[in-house]
Design a protein around this motif. Structure first.
Motif, PDB file in Angstrom:
ATOM      1  N   ILE A 179       2.278   4.648   1.098  1.00 21.07           N
ATOM      2  CA  ILE A 179       2.356   5.093   2.580  1.00 21.07           C
ATOM      3  C   ILE A 179       1.703   6.485   2.462  1.00 21.07           C
ATOM      4  O   ILE A 179       0.822   6.805   3.367  1.00 21.07           O
ATOM      5  CB  ILE A 179       3.642   5.177   2.762  1.00 21.07           C
ATOM      6  CG1 ILE A 179       4.340   4.032   3.172  1.00 21.07           C
ATOM      7  CG2 ILE A 179       3.719   6.109   4.187  1.00 21.07           C
ATOM      8  CD1 ILE A 179       5.796   3.698   3.584  1.00 21.07           C
ATOM      9  N   ARG A 190       0.768  -1.205  -0.047  1.00 17.14           N
ATOM     10  CA  ARG A 190       0.025  -0.007  -0.099  1.00 17.14           C
ATOM     11  C   ARG A 190       0.837   1.229  -0.070  1.00 17.14           C
ATOM     12  O   ARG A 190       1.824   1.252   0.580  1.00 17.14           O
ATOM     13  CB  ARG A 190      -0.861  -0.112   1.396  1.00 17.14           C
ATOM     14  CG  ARG A 190      -1.843  -1.286   0.933  1.00 17.14           C
ATOM     15  CD  ARG A 190      -2.914  -1.231   2.204  1.00 17.14           C
ATOM     16  NE  ARG A 190      -4.024  -1.855   2.121  1.00 17.14           N
ATOM     17  CZ  ARG A 190      -3.902  -3.274   2.344  1.00 17.14           C
ATOM     18  NH1 ARG A 190      -2.685  -3.846   2.492  1.00 17.14           N
ATOM     19  NH2 ARG A 190      -4.972  -4.090   2.086  1.00 17.14           N
ATOM     20  N   GLN A 238       4.085   0.100   7.760  1.00 14.55           N
ATOM     21  CA  GLN A 238       3.827  -0.041   6.168  1.00 14.55           C
ATOM     22  C   GLN A 238       4.949  -0.501   5.368  1.00 14.55           C
ATOM     23  O   GLN A 238       4.814  -1.247   4.421  1.00 14.55           O
ATOM     24  CB  GLN A 238       3.119   1.192   5.640  1.00 14.55           C
ATOM     25  CG  GLN A 238       2.471   0.957   4.139  1.00 14.55           C
ATOM     26  CD  GLN A 238       1.316  -0.235   4.479  1.00 14.55           C
ATOM     27  OE1 GLN A 238       0.253  -0.184   5.122  1.00 14.55           O
ATOM     28  NE2 GLN A 238       1.655  -1.339   3.533  1.00 14.55           N
ATOM     29  N   ASP A 239       6.011   0.119   5.702  1.00 15.22           N
ATOM     30  CA  ASP A 239       7.316  -0.299   4.734  1.00 15.22           C
ATOM     31  C   ASP A 239       7.692  -1.725   5.027  1.00 15.22           C
ATOM     32  O   ASP A 239       8.006  -2.447   4.104  1.00 15.22           O
ATOM     33  CB  ASP A 239       8.348   0.763   5.212  1.00 15.22           C
ATOM     34  CG  ASP A 239       9.648   0.637   4.345  1.00 15.22           C
ATOM     35  OD1 ASP A 239       9.456   0.883   3.122  1.00 15.22           O
ATOM     36  OD2 ASP A 239      10.717   0.623   4.742  1.00 15.22           O
ATOM     37  N   ASN A 252       5.215  -3.720   3.202  1.00 14.88           N
ATOM     38  CA  ASN A 252       5.376  -3.552   1.476  1.00 14.88           C
ATOM     39  C   ASN A 252       6.592  -4.358   1.169  1.00 14.88           C
ATOM     40  O   ASN A 252       6.581  -5.115   0.288  1.00 14.88           O
ATOM     41  CB  ASN A 252       5.703  -2.038   1.287  1.00 14.88           C
ATOM     42  CG  ASN A 252       4.138  -1.414   1.308  1.00 14.88           C
ATOM     43  OD1 ASN A 252       3.147  -1.973   1.319  1.00 14.88           O
ATOM     44  ND2 ASN A 252       4.326   0.087   1.331  1.00 14.88           N
ATOM     45  N   THR A 266      -2.261   6.492   2.129  1.00 20.86           N
ATOM     46  CA  THR A 266      -2.955   6.095   3.341  1.00 20.86           C
ATOM     47  C   THR A 266      -2.899   7.134   4.453  1.00 20.86           C
ATOM     48  O   THR A 266      -3.868   7.345   5.036  1.00 20.86           O
ATOM     49  CB  THR A 266      -2.364   4.748   3.894  1.00 20.86           C
ATOM     50  OG1 THR A 266      -2.509   3.823   2.814  1.00 20.86           O
ATOM     51  CG2 THR A 266      -3.238   4.305   4.803  1.00 20.86           C
ATOM     52  N   TRP A 278      -7.744   0.452   7.017  1.00 24.22           N
ATOM     53  CA  TRP A 278      -6.379  -0.097   6.917  1.00 24.22           C
ATOM     54  C   TRP A 278      -6.068  -1.326   7.886  1.00 24.22           C
ATOM     55  O   TRP A 278      -5.618  -2.180   7.545  1.00 24.22           O
ATOM     56  CB  TRP A 278      -5.331   1.036   7.052  1.00 24.22           C
ATOM     57  CG  TRP A 278      -3.990   0.636   7.144  1.00 24.22           C
ATOM     58  CD1 TRP A 278      -3.201   0.615   5.866  1.00 24.22           C
ATOM     59  CD2 TRP A 278      -3.147   0.527   8.225  1.00 24.22           C
ATOM     60  NE1 TRP A 278      -1.941   0.261   6.294  1.00 24.22           N
ATOM     61  CE2 TRP A 278      -1.699  -0.044   7.610  1.00 24.22           C
ATOM     62  CE3 TRP A 278      -3.376   0.164   9.482  1.00 24.22           C
ATOM     63  CZ2 TRP A 278      -0.798  -0.212   8.238  1.00 24.22           C
ATOM     64  CZ3 TRP A 278      -2.442  -0.182  10.375  1.00 24.22           C
ATOM     65  CH2 TRP A 278      -1.041  -0.523   9.554  1.00 24.22           C
ATOM     66  N   TYR A 308       3.405   4.369  11.560  1.00 20.93           N
ATOM     67  CA  TYR A 308       2.569   4.105  10.250  1.00 20.93           C
ATOM     68  C   TYR A 308       3.705   3.854   9.066  1.00 20.93           C
ATOM     69  O   TYR A 308       3.589   2.605   8.376  1.00 20.93           O
ATOM     70  CB  TYR A 308       1.684   5.037   9.794  1.00 20.93           C
ATOM     71  CG  TYR A 308       1.077   4.476   8.617  1.00 20.93           C
ATOM     72  CD1 TYR A 308       0.273   3.327   8.431  1.00 20.93           C
ATOM     73  CD2 TYR A 308       1.523   5.013   7.214  1.00 20.93           C
ATOM     74  CE1 TYR A 308      -0.019   2.895   7.077  1.00 20.93           C
ATOM     75  CE2 TYR A 308       1.121   4.650   5.946  1.00 20.93           C
ATOM     76  CZ  TYR A 308       0.275   3.497   6.061  1.00 20.93           C
ATOM     77  OH  TYR A 308       0.057   3.091   4.809  1.00 20.93           O
ATOM     78  N   VAL A 309       4.718   4.600   8.957  1.00 19.46           N
ATOM     79  CA  VAL A 309       5.641   4.713   8.010  1.00 19.46           C
ATOM     80  C   VAL A 309       6.632   3.299   7.943  1.00 19.46           C
ATOM     81  O   VAL A 309       6.702   2.568   7.125  1.00 19.46           O
ATOM     82  CB  VAL A 309       6.599   5.948   7.780  1.00 19.46           C
ATOM     83  CG1 VAL A 309       7.720   5.854   6.800  1.00 19.46           C
ATOM     84  CG2 VAL A 309       5.542   7.102   7.238  1.00 19.46           C
TER      85      VAL A 309
END
Length: 150
Positions: A41, A39, A135-136, A139, A44, A59, A131-132
Protein backbone atom coordinates in the motif's frame (compact mmCIF):
# COMPACT_ATOMS: atom_id res chain seq x y z
CA UNK A 1 6.35 -25.82 -12.17
CA UNK A 2 7.55 -23.24 -9.74
CA UNK A 3 6.27 -19.65 -9.87
CA UNK A 4 9.65 -18.50 -11.20
CA UNK A 5 9.30 -20.67 -14.31
CA UNK A 6 6.18 -18.80 -15.41
CA UNK A 7 6.39 -15.55 -17.28
CA UNK A 8 5.24 -12.34 -15.64
CA UNK A 9 2.04 -12.40 -17.70
CA UNK A 10 1.00 -15.78 -16.37
CA UNK A 11 1.48 -16.75 -12.76
CA UNK A 12 1.47 -20.26 -11.36
CA UNK A 13 -1.27 -20.95 -8.85
CA UNK A 14 0.22 -22.34 -5.63
CA UNK A 15 -1.08 -25.67 -4.25
CA UNK A 16 -4.18 -25.27 -2.12
CA UNK A 17 -5.26 -22.07 -3.83
CA UNK A 18 -8.03 -21.54 -6.34
CA UNK A 19 -7.30 -23.66 -9.42
CA UNK A 20 -7.38 -22.49 -12.99
CA UNK A 21 -10.55 -23.52 -14.73
CA UNK A 22 -14.19 -23.95 -13.83
CA UNK A 23 -15.10 -24.15 -10.15
CA UNK A 24 -18.44 -24.31 -8.36
CA UNK A 25 -19.27 -21.15 -6.46
CA UNK A 26 -22.42 -20.12 -4.55
CA UNK A 27 -23.78 -18.55 -7.76
CA UNK A 28 -22.96 -21.56 -9.95
CA UNK A 29 -19.98 -22.67 -12.02
CA UNK A 30 -17.53 -19.84 -12.72
CA UNK A 31 -14.18 -19.54 -14.45
CA UNK A 32 -11.21 -19.03 -12.15
CA UNK A 33 -7.96 -17.86 -13.66
CA UNK A 34 -4.60 -17.06 -12.10
CA UNK A 35 -4.49 -15.43 -8.70
CA UNK A 36 -3.53 -11.74 -8.69
CA UNK A 37 -0.65 -10.08 -6.91
CA UNK A 38 -0.80 -8.45 -3.48
CA UNK A 39 0.64 -4.94 -3.68
CA UNK A 40 2.29 -2.88 -0.92
CA UNK A 41 0.00 0.00 0.00
CA UNK A 42 2.65 2.56 1.00
CA UNK A 43 4.81 1.99 -2.07
CA UNK A 44 1.90 2.47 -4.43
CA UNK A 45 0.83 5.71 -2.73
CA UNK A 46 4.42 6.96 -2.89
CA UNK A 47 4.79 6.00 -6.57
CA UNK A 48 1.50 7.73 -7.39
CA UNK A 49 2.69 10.95 -5.74
CA UNK A 50 6.19 10.84 -7.27
CA UNK A 51 4.87 10.14 -10.79
CA UNK A 52 2.13 12.79 -10.51
CA UNK A 53 -0.61 10.19 -10.89
CA UNK A 54 0.83 8.14 -13.74
CA UNK A 55 1.33 5.17 -11.42
CA UNK A 56 -2.38 5.27 -10.56
CA UNK A 57 -3.14 4.55 -14.23
CA UNK A 58 -0.69 1.62 -14.21
CA UNK A 59 -2.21 0.37 -10.95
CA UNK A 60 -5.71 0.58 -12.47
CA UNK A 61 -4.59 -1.39 -15.51
CA UNK A 62 -2.86 -4.08 -13.42
CA UNK A 63 -5.76 -4.61 -11.05
CA UNK A 64 -8.53 -4.59 -13.65
CA UNK A 65 -6.50 -6.99 -15.78
CA UNK A 66 -5.93 -9.39 -12.86
CA UNK A 67 -9.57 -9.22 -11.83
CA UNK A 68 -10.71 -9.98 -15.37
CA UNK A 69 -8.28 -12.89 -15.77
CA UNK A 70 -9.29 -14.37 -12.41
CA UNK A 71 -13.05 -13.95 -12.83
CA UNK A 72 -13.24 -14.55 -16.57
CA UNK A 73 -15.40 -11.43 -16.68
CA UNK A 74 -15.05 -7.71 -16.09
CA UNK A 75 -13.72 -4.54 -17.66
CA UNK A 76 -10.09 -5.52 -18.13
CA UNK A 77 -6.93 -3.47 -18.26
CA UNK A 78 -7.46 -1.68 -21.58
CA UNK A 79 -10.83 -0.26 -20.56
CA UNK A 80 -9.33 0.73 -17.19
CA UNK A 81 -6.62 2.78 -18.92
CA UNK A 82 -9.19 4.61 -21.04
CA UNK A 83 -11.35 5.32 -18.00
CA UNK A 84 -8.37 6.36 -15.86
CA UNK A 85 -7.17 8.84 -18.49
CA UNK A 86 -10.47 10.31 -19.64
CA UNK A 87 -12.91 9.77 -16.74
CA UNK A 88 -10.66 9.13 -13.75
CA UNK A 89 -13.40 9.22 -11.06
CA UNK A 90 -15.00 6.21 -12.78
CA UNK A 91 -12.08 4.04 -11.59
CA UNK A 92 -13.09 4.87 -8.01
CA UNK A 93 -16.32 2.95 -8.68
CA UNK A 94 -15.22 0.22 -11.09
CA UNK A 95 -12.45 -1.29 -8.93
CA UNK A 96 -14.66 -1.73 -5.84
CA UNK A 97 -17.48 -3.04 -8.06
CA UNK A 98 -15.22 -5.74 -9.52
CA UNK A 99 -13.89 -6.63 -6.05
CA UNK A 100 -17.42 -6.83 -4.68
CA UNK A 101 -18.48 -9.20 -7.48
CA UNK A 102 -15.38 -11.35 -6.95
CA UNK A 103 -16.04 -11.74 -3.22
CA UNK A 104 -19.75 -12.48 -3.81
CA UNK A 105 -18.94 -15.14 -6.40
CA UNK A 106 -16.79 -16.86 -3.78
CA UNK A 107 -19.63 -16.73 -1.23
CA UNK A 108 -17.98 -14.07 0.92
CA UNK A 109 -19.01 -10.62 2.04
CA UNK A 110 -16.97 -7.93 0.33
CA UNK A 111 -15.18 -5.41 2.53
CA UNK A 112 -15.80 -2.75 -0.16
CA UNK A 113 -18.81 -1.90 -2.30
CA UNK A 114 -19.32 0.21 -5.39
CA UNK A 115 -20.36 3.11 -3.13
CA UNK A 116 -16.77 3.32 -1.85
CA UNK A 117 -16.19 5.33 -5.03
CA UNK A 118 -17.84 8.31 -3.37
CA UNK A 119 -14.59 8.87 -1.46
CA UNK A 120 -13.39 10.80 -4.54
CA UNK A 121 -15.62 13.66 -3.35
CA UNK A 122 -13.21 14.27 -0.48
CA UNK A 123 -10.00 15.53 -2.14
CA UNK A 124 -6.66 13.89 -1.31
CA UNK A 125 -7.57 12.24 2.03
CA UNK A 126 -10.62 10.58 0.42
CA UNK A 127 -8.40 9.13 -2.30
CA UNK A 128 -5.97 7.77 0.28
CA UNK A 129 -8.74 6.22 2.42
CA UNK A 130 -10.29 4.70 -0.70
CA UNK A 131 -7.01 3.29 -1.94
CA UNK A 132 -5.98 1.79 1.42
CA UNK A 133 -9.34 0.03 1.87
CA UNK A 134 -9.54 -1.19 -1.74
CA UNK A 135 -5.96 -2.44 -1.89
CA UNK A 136 -6.36 -4.11 1.50
CA UNK A 137 -9.47 -5.95 0.22
CA UNK A 138 -7.56 -7.09 -2.88
CA UNK A 139 -4.50 -8.14 -0.88
CA UNK A 140 -6.60 -10.16 1.56
CA UNK A 141 -8.42 -11.92 -1.28
CA UNK A 142 -5.27 -12.78 -3.24
CA UNK A 143 -3.24 -13.87 -0.19
CA UNK A 144 -6.10 -16.15 0.94
CA UNK A 145 -5.78 -17.87 -2.43
CA UNK A 146 -2.03 -18.32 -2.35
CA UNK A 147 -0.44 -15.05 -3.44
CA UNK A 148 2.63 -13.86 -1.58
CA UNK A 149 1.82 -11.16 0.99
CA UNK A 150 2.81 -7.61 0.07
Amino acid sequence: RSARQWSSTRRAVPPGSTPLGWVNTPIGPRWRGPVGRARPIGVTILLTIVTCGVWAIVWSYQNHDELQRYRGDGLGGAVAIILAIFVSPAIMFTVPMEIEKMYQEEGQESPVTTLWGLWFLLPIIGNIIWYVKVQDALNDFWVARGAEPA
